[in-house]
Each structure stands twice: as C-alpha cells, then as structure tokens.
Design a protein around this motif. Structure first.
Motif, PDB file in Angstrom:
ATOM      1  N   TYR A   1      -3.261  -2.272  -3.472  1.00 19.41           N
ATOM      2  CA  TYR A   1      -2.603  -1.734  -2.275  1.00 19.41           C
ATOM      3  C   TYR A   1      -1.725  -2.757  -1.762  1.00 19.41           C
TER       4      TYR A   1
ATOM      5  N   THR B   1      -0.706  -2.668  11.307  1.00 15.41           N
ATOM      6  CA  THR B   1      -0.739  -1.965   9.925  1.00 15.41           C
ATOM      7  C   THR B   1      -1.449  -2.806   8.817  1.00 15.41           C
TER       8      THR B   1
ATOM      9  N   VAL C   1      -4.979  -0.835   6.398  1.00 13.70           N
ATOM     10  CA  VAL C   1      -4.673  -1.038   5.508  1.00 13.70           C
ATOM     11  C   VAL C   1      -6.388  -1.249   4.997  1.00 13.70           C
TER      12      VAL C   1
ATOM     13  N   GLN D   1      -9.082   1.637   5.822  1.00 12.65           N
ATOM     14  CA  GLN D   1      -8.668   2.399   4.715  1.00 12.65           C
ATOM     15  C   GLN D   1      -9.109   1.810   2.966  1.00 12.65           C
TER      16      GLN D   1
ATOM     17  N   MET E   1       5.276   6.526  -0.265  1.00 13.61           N
ATOM     18  CA  MET E   1       4.476   5.620  -0.471  1.00 13.61           C
ATOM     19  C   MET E   1       5.420   5.901  -2.460  1.00 13.61           C
TER      20      MET E   1
ATOM     21  N   GLN F   1      -0.100   0.670  -5.219  1.00 18.76           N
ATOM     22  CA  GLN F   1       0.523   1.901  -4.047  1.00 18.76           C
ATOM     23  C   GLN F   1       1.001   0.559  -2.556  1.00 18.76           C
TER      24      GLN F   1
ATOM     25  N   LEU G   1       1.983   0.541   1.081  1.00 17.79           N
ATOM     26  CA  LEU G   1       1.566   0.943   1.644  1.00 17.79           C
ATOM     27  C   LEU G   1       2.515   0.082   3.367  1.00 17.79           C
TER      28      LEU G   1
END
Lengths: 216, 47
Positions: free
Chosen positions: A190, A200, A204, A207, B1, B12, B14
């Motif tokens: 990510y 935020t 993340v 997640q 995304m 990815q 975010l």
C-alpha cells in the motif's frame, strides 16, 4: 504474537511536510496500537542546492521564482500547520542546504540501529533549531549529540561511505513511481502519499493487520 | 484507488489524494489549507 507491520518511508530533511507527516504518522501508529517497524529511505527534493546557500529561506524561495509578496504568508501558514502537530518551525533561522550528506548520516545511523533517532534529530535541527545539516562537521556534531562516535561519523561522511545506499533508495523510489514526499509504503503493497491525517494512517495499518489475520 | 510502480509489486494508493507533500523543488498547501505554493519547481518553462 503477530509480526510487526513494515512501513518504509521516503522523505527528505528539507521537506516541511515530511516532519509534519512524521508526526501525523506517529499519531496514527499510536492510534492503531499494534507493532510497527519503520524504516526511512532517502529522497533528495533539490539535489542541486548548494551546501552553503548564502541567504535565508525567503532568499532561497526568491531564487526559485516564488513571488516575493507571497513568501511570508506561505511560510506563516506552513509554520502554523507545524504548530498544530507540536512542531516549532523557525524559518528565520533555517539554513537551506544540500541534504545528501544528511541522508548518508541517516544510513550510517541505520547501520548502527538508530536510524529513527538520527532522522528525528536532523529534522528538528533543520526546521526548529536553525542548525546546518549539510556539512560534515555540523552533521558530526549532531550525531555526537545523540551518542555517536564523532570521529567515526566524520570518517564515514568524508568517505561518502553510504552514498551508494542513498542512491539505491532513490532508485527504489523511481521503481515504485514515487514522485513526492513524504511517501509511505505499508507492508510492501500500500502506498500513502503526503502528510495525511493520523486517522488515515491508523486505518491503513488496521486494514493491513486485518488482512494478515485473515490469511494466517 | 490507483496503482504505481513497474518492476516491483504495484502499490495500491490509499488516503486522500490532496495531502500535503513536496515534489521536486515544489511544495504546496492543498486547497483545504488555502492553495499556496512553497518552492517553485525548477522548470525552464516557468522561469
């Protein structure tokens, strides 16, 4: 016990949002509450900057073509945002310089297991304390202040011992497609760009933890 | 995304896409902090 979540951070010392983003990430990681392993990577925003820039930050911005009548207001806004996360930027004292040696010092500290401490010291020195972070002797002083062997730091920086490591970080940033900093790569999959809100980062990280738990 | 990267695993992306960051010699304060430019990019087109 689960493994820590790896977070790779690309940043530059001369990057106001990197220090602010560091604070926001730290707040997000605290809110997350799990174990996080952070590693900083080198990114030079302005590699053509001279080590001994003769002038203030305002002078530097003028050389870059920034409208003189907007500089004070803009720096004031950045300073205000920094204050909101507990940082006390002092643009009147800031000494603009090239940061490649500072990045090498961060790699030196990483090799000695103290990268985060050195990164924090350099950012505070640059933005809050008006210290010079571009010369070997000044950097060695900062390293010695947190307990490193000053002579060994002088040796390392003088020999450009970690220049290849800096370049490797920069090459990896290119591979990832990173164009701006701060940039956070979380668990290798990510990407989070910029000084995001703490929530935020917490979201993340949560997640990623949930995904890891699901496949465990 | 969205995704970035080529030879290594794609990331990815975010988070908000207008968070404060610096690119090149250019830093900005996004709209929610009043649009402003900190360092102007060294770009011959702009000089």
């Amino acid at each position: 016990m689960s493994e820590p979540i790896k977070v790779d951070v690309w940043s530059d010392i001369a990057c106001p949002w990197c220090f602010i983003g560091k604070r926001k990430f730290e707040a997000g990681a605290a809110e997350f509450g799990g174990e996080v392993e952070v590693e900083y990577h080198s990114f030079e925003l302005s590699p053509d900057t001279p080590v001994d820039f003769d002038g203030t930050e305002q002078d530097y911005l003028l050389t870059r073509g920034f409208p003189a009548d907007r500089i004070e207001g803009m720096l004031g806004r950045v300073t205000g945002i920094a204050e909101s996360v507990g940082l006390h930027y002092d643009y009147d004292a800031l000494q603009h310089t090239n940061t490649v040696l500072a990045h090498q010092l961060i790699h030196y500290a990483k090799a000695h297991g103290r990268q985060l401490e050195m990164t924090e010291r350099l950012l505070a020195a640059y933005f809050e304390q008006g210290r010079h972070v571009g010369r070997v002797d000044d950097l060695a002083d900062l390293a010695a202040e947190i307990g490193f062997d000053r002579d060994d730091v002088v040796r390392s920086l003088s020999a450009n011992e970690y220049l290849d490591a800096v370049r490797a970080d920069q090459a990896l940033a290119v591979e990832y497609g990173i164009q701006g900093v701060p940039f956070f790569v979380i668990d290798g999959k990510y990407g989070v760009s910029g000084a995001q809100d703490a929530a935020t980062f917490a979201n993340v990280l949560t997640q990623v933890r949930d995904e890891k738990a699901a496949v465990a | 995304m969205s995704e970035v990267g080529t030879d290594i695993p794609k990331l990815q992306i975010l988070g908000a896409d207008d968070a404060e960051s610096c690119e090149g010699d250019f830093c900005e304060i996004p709209a929610h902090h009043e649009q402003a430019v900190m360092n102007r990019r060294v770009d011959s087109d702009l000089i």
